[in-house]
Scaffold this motif. Structure first.
Motif, PDB file in Angstrom:
ATOM      1  N   GLU A  91       6.746 -13.311  13.433  1.00  0.00           N
ATOM      2  CA  GLU A  91       7.744 -13.033  12.397  1.00  0.00           C
ATOM      3  C   GLU A  91       7.128 -12.259  11.230  1.00  0.00           C
ATOM      4  OE1 GLU A  91      11.399 -15.598  10.448  1.00  0.00           O
ATOM      5  OE2 GLU A  91       9.563 -16.619  10.966  1.00  0.00           O
ATOM      6  N   GLY A 145      19.500  -4.361  11.315  1.00  0.00           N
ATOM      7  CA  GLY A 145      19.992  -5.696  10.970  1.00  0.00           C
ATOM      8  C   GLY A 145      19.703  -6.120   9.553  1.00  0.00           C
ATOM      9  N   TYR A 172      22.171  -4.697  16.357  1.00  0.00           N
ATOM     10  CA  TYR A 172      20.733  -4.570  16.091  1.00  0.00           C
ATOM     11  C   TYR A 172      19.881  -5.197  17.191  1.00  0.00           C
ATOM     12  CZ  TYR A 172      20.812  -9.385  14.176  1.00  0.00           C
ATOM     13  OH  TYR A 172      20.957 -10.729  14.002  1.00  0.00           O
ATOM     14  N   TYR A 192       2.543 -20.897  12.862  1.00  0.00           N
ATOM     15  CA  TYR A 192       2.780 -20.548  11.465  1.00  0.00           C
ATOM     16  C   TYR A 192       1.568 -19.801  10.920  1.00  0.00           C
ATOM     17  CZ  TYR A 192       6.967 -23.407  11.068  1.00  0.00           C
ATOM     18  OH  TYR A 192       8.226 -23.915  11.210  1.00  0.00           O
ATOM     19  N   ASN A 208      19.481 -15.677  11.129  1.00  0.00           N
ATOM     20  CA  ASN A 208      18.812 -15.160  12.320  1.00  0.00           C
ATOM     21  C   ASN A 208      18.663 -13.646  12.324  1.00  0.00           C
ATOM     22  OD1 ASN A 208      18.590 -17.749  13.350  1.00  0.00           O
ATOM     23  ND2 ASN A 208      20.631 -17.663  14.270  1.00  0.00           N
ATOM     24  N   SER A 209      19.238 -12.985  11.343  1.00  0.00           N
ATOM     25  CA  SER A 209      19.210 -11.522  11.332  1.00  0.00           C
ATOM     26  C   SER A 209      17.937 -11.013  10.658  1.00  0.00           C
ATOM     27  CB  SER A 209      20.419 -10.989  10.571  1.00  0.00           C
ATOM     28  OG  SER A 209      20.234 -11.228   9.190  1.00  0.00           O
ATOM     29  N   PRO A 210      17.603  -9.749  10.884  1.00  0.00           N
ATOM     30  CA  PRO A 210      16.493  -9.140  10.137  1.00  0.00           C
ATOM     31  C   PRO A 210      16.694  -9.229   8.620  1.00  0.00           C
ATOM     32  CG  PRO A 210      17.067  -7.756  11.991  1.00  0.00           C
ATOM     33  CD  PRO A 210      18.108  -8.841  11.939  1.00  0.00           C
ATOM     34  N   LYS A 253      11.259 -22.710  13.614  1.00  0.00           N
ATOM     35  CA  LYS A 253      10.581 -21.428  13.758  1.00  0.00           C
ATOM     36  C   LYS A 253      11.559 -20.378  14.260  1.00  0.00           C
ATOM     37  CE  LYS A 253       5.935 -23.084  14.803  1.00  0.00           C
ATOM     38  NZ  LYS A 253       4.944 -23.320  15.847  1.00  0.00           N
ATOM     39  N   ALA A 254      11.302 -19.141  13.853  1.00  0.00           N
ATOM     40  CA  ALA A 254      12.161 -18.052  14.313  1.00  0.00           C
ATOM     41  C   ALA A 254      11.990 -17.881  15.816  1.00  0.00           C
ATOM     42  CB  ALA A 254      11.785 -16.764  13.594  1.00  0.00           C
ATOM     43  N   PHE A 308      12.642 -15.364  19.165  1.00  0.00           N
ATOM     44  CA  PHE A 308      12.844 -13.958  19.478  1.00  0.00           C
ATOM     45  C   PHE A 308      13.265 -13.828  20.925  1.00  0.00           C
ATOM     46  CE2 PHE A 308      10.090 -13.883  15.799  1.00  0.00           C
ATOM     47  CZ  PHE A 308      10.730 -12.932  15.020  1.00  0.00           C
ATOM     48  N   PRO A 309      13.915 -12.701  21.239  1.00  0.00           N
ATOM     49  CA  PRO A 309      14.356 -12.513  22.614  1.00  0.00           C
ATOM     50  C   PRO A 309      13.201 -12.693  23.587  1.00  0.00           C
ATOM     51  CG  PRO A 309      14.698 -10.517  21.278  1.00  0.00           C
ATOM     52  CD  PRO A 309      14.270 -11.595  20.368  1.00  0.00           C
ATOM     53  N   GLU A 310      13.433 -13.440  24.658  1.00  0.00           N
ATOM     54  CA  GLU A 310      12.378 -13.663  25.645  1.00  0.00           C
ATOM     55  C   GLU A 310      12.047 -12.355  26.352  1.00  0.00           C
ATOM     56  OE1 GLU A 310      10.321 -16.103  26.509  1.00  0.00           O
ATOM     57  OE2 GLU A 310      11.079 -17.041  24.677  1.00  0.00           O
ATOM     58  N   LEU A 311      10.777 -12.065  26.453  1.00  0.00           N
ATOM     59  CA  LEU A 311      10.370 -10.831  27.097  1.00  0.00           C
ATOM     60  C   LEU A 311       9.564 -11.180  28.335  1.00  0.00           C
ATOM     61  CD1 LEU A 311       9.192  -9.139  23.863  1.00  0.00           C
ATOM     62  CD2 LEU A 311      11.157  -8.429  25.205  1.00  0.00           C
TER      63      LEU A 311
END
Lengths: 263, 334
Positions: free
Chosen positions: A100, A111, A124, A151, B175-177, B312-313, B315-318
């Motif tokens: 992040e 976004g 986005y 973290y 959840n957005s940027p 925790k943030a 992210f799309p699974e890659l």
């Protein structure tokens, strides 16, 4: 741009109360180089970095970047022109994950517009995926891939230094200004970070680097600028500067300034 | 039977309202790190403006004075209340967000709250001073003519829908940027700025959006209670919202929900309906404040991240194969 230097600093002056931290310093950084900014404590290095990055307002003088004057612009506007500065102490976003931390850096994300964020989050998604992929690649480059979901505050001091570089790379910088990127880390990691800097230079990023470790400066920097009492004392390669008596005196004596009173 | 239904519906409505308030505070403080110590002022402005927008013109003989009195339908009144709270948030943001660090910002919000409290309380021509507004028309009630308990149930459904909409929007923001950039300003303002984020704009956005949320909570309050006076929105009410967010988990909307339930409903509102003790009528409110304070202290001591911490943030699974895992430069020791 031709022969014009990438960064031009011309006669900047900054006083804090009665202390003249920077007193008319002028120097340039050429595109494609790693340029070191050295000088005794109190020479005004960090103040100069602050002025270039826009965090501090200069009393006098001007700063040019890629041919445009950037004097007095807000820091985020300077960053958006491709000039990114890091800080003397590692300052990660502690309560955000390593991945992040990197994902914050890219400029002008779709976004980040309010309407898109609230109403059209699908718009986005594609860019987000591409950025995640790029961020994971960058993390892999810096050996932080395994820490991506940790973290940032839980990283070691050395890893935080690497993270600082990694998230700077994510911002696609034209030039990076590093304020003591190797402070307080072990020798093995010093050379490791040095290699990363050289690798990024090959990829087209220019550097201005405040550094005290002259061995490192000699090894990775193309040019060296010496500041003392807020002025440019000399510039050249490290080998040239070793012959320069004024530089040797400044480093040994603190340039006649009580290092405790000026920063 | 009916009275129990009405009681539970009332608690549910308070739950929804406090939920909206604490999610609004979470957007300000949890997302963007803005110490807003006058949450309840935004609620009051939202409520008052919606109140005077839906009330009819003031009656000359009634000795109740207020501005506007537009008799507008409820959706317009809701919009006016939310906008007013957002504008107030913007005004305070203009003063406080450009230059001030978090602690000074907190002082500015506190001062602004006190000024508005004094202004509204002592000027009987705006919202009838300390007497406050009464008899604010309720949405749907004039049309349907329900008994109070049925109306409470209906209003509960209405409040739940409003809450759900705001909840979804808050999570999308999170959840957005954009939400990520806001969190970066919370973590380190100077660094976010150095990485090209317009931190002033980001924080102003969080301030205004949070204020709008709280304002909507105020509109629901004045509609359900049909009255609002300064005594109901003193500093201690701000503390209840803060307590809910801290106990639930700062930064987490789920935490805001749990906190609203624990603090605002269980401790604050349930105890309000306990039978008073005639020999000492102030005993229950005081015990209530002690309980909420103790809950905050216990949370900060034993579980500072709250009951349901910020997660925790994700992210799309890659596909793992698409990512190189070996470093470009191998360190001997890091």
């Amino acid at each position: 741009m031709g022969e014009a230097p990438l960064l031009e600093v011309d006669g900047i002056r900054k006083a804090f109360g009665g202390v003249l931290a920077v007193d008319g310093a002028s120097f340039t950084v050429e595109a494609g180089t790693v340029t070191a900014l050295i000088g005794p404590n109190g020479a005004g290095k960090s103040t100069a970095v602050g002025i270039i990055g826009g965090a501090l307002a200069a009393d006098e003088g001007r700063v040019g970047f890629r041919g445009d004057e950037i004097t007095g612009l807000a820091p985020h506007r300077i960053a958006r022109r491709g000039l990114i500065r890091t800080f003397q102490i590692s300052r990660e976003y502690p309560a955000m994950t390593v991945l992040e931390n990197l994902m914050v850096s890219p400029m002008n994300q779709e976004g980040e517009k309010l309407a898109t964020a609230l109403l059209a989050h699908r718009r986005y998604r594609k860019q987000e995926r591409e950025l995640v992929l790029k961020a994971l690649d960058v993390l892999a480059d810096f050996g932080l891939y395994g820490m991506r979901d940790e973290y940032a505050r839980n990283l070691s001091g050395g890893q935080k230094r690497l993270l600082e570089l990694a998230r700077s790379v994510m911002a696609d910088p034209v030039m990076l200004i590093l304020d003591e990127p190797m402070a307080g880390i072990n020798p093995a990691l010093v050379s490791h970070i040095g290699e990363h800097i050289l690798r990024l230079r090959e990829a087209g990023v220019s550097f201005l680097m405040v550094e005290h470790n002259l061995e490192v400066v000699e090894r990775i920097c193309d040019h060296v600028i010496v500041l003392a009492v807020g002025r440019t004392l000399a510039r050249g390669t490290m080998a040239e500067l070793r012959q320069n008596e004024a530089v040797v005196n400044a480093y040994l004596t603190g340039g006649g300034v009580d290092a405790g009173t000026a920063r | 039977m009916g009275i129990i239904v009405g009681y539970i519906a009332t608690l549910g409505i308070y739950f929804c309202i406090y939920n909206i308030l604490s999610i609004g505070l979470n957007i300000q403080f949890g997302y963007a790190g803005i110490l807003d110590f006058t949450v309840i002022t935004f609620m009051a402005i939202g409520g008052y403006m919606a109140g005077v927008a839906s009330l009819g013109p003031e009656q000359p003989g009634s000795q109740i004075f207020y501005i506007l009195g537009l008799s507008l339908p409820w959706p317009v009144a809701l919009l006016i209340g939310a906008t007013a709270a957002g504008l107030l948030g913007c005004a305070i943001g203009l003063i406080a967000l450009r230059r001030l660090r978090s602690d000074y910002l907190a002082i500015v919000t506190l001062a602004a709250g006190s000024i508005i409290y004094g202004l509204v309380g002592n000027n009987s021509k705006i919202f009838d001073g300390f007497e406050g507004l009464v008899g604010v028309p309720q949405p749907f009630n004039g049309v349907l003519g329900l008994n109070p308990n049925s109306y409470a149930l209906l209003f509960l459904g209405f409040a739940a829908v409003v809450m759900a909409v705001l909840w979804v929007a808050a999570n999308r923001l999170r959840n957005s940027p954009l939400g990520r950039a806001m969190r970066a300003t919370r973590e380190d303002l100077e660094v976010a700025e150095a990485y090209g984020k317009n931190t002033y704009k980001l924080r102003m956005m969080a301030m205004v959006i949070g204020s709008v949320y709280v304002g909507v909570g105020g509109v629901l309050t004045i509609w359900y209670v049909t009255a609002m006076a300064p005594a109901g929105w003193g500093t201690s009410e701000t503390f209840v919202v803060w307590a809910a967010l801290i106990v639930g988990g700062v930064g987490s909307n789920g935490g805001a929900v749990i906190g609203s339930f624990l603090v605002a409903v269980l401790f604050n509102e349930v105890t309000r309906f306990l039978p008073g003790i005639s020999s000492d009528p102030s005993l229950i409110p005081e015990v209530r404040n002690i309980c909420i304070g103790a809950l905050v202290i216990l949370t900060l001591r034993f579980r500072p991240q709250g009951v349901m911490p910020e997660r925790k943030a994700r992210f799309p699974e890659l596909p793992e194969a698409s990512v190189r895992q070996e470093p470009a430069i191998v360190a001997e020791e890091v």
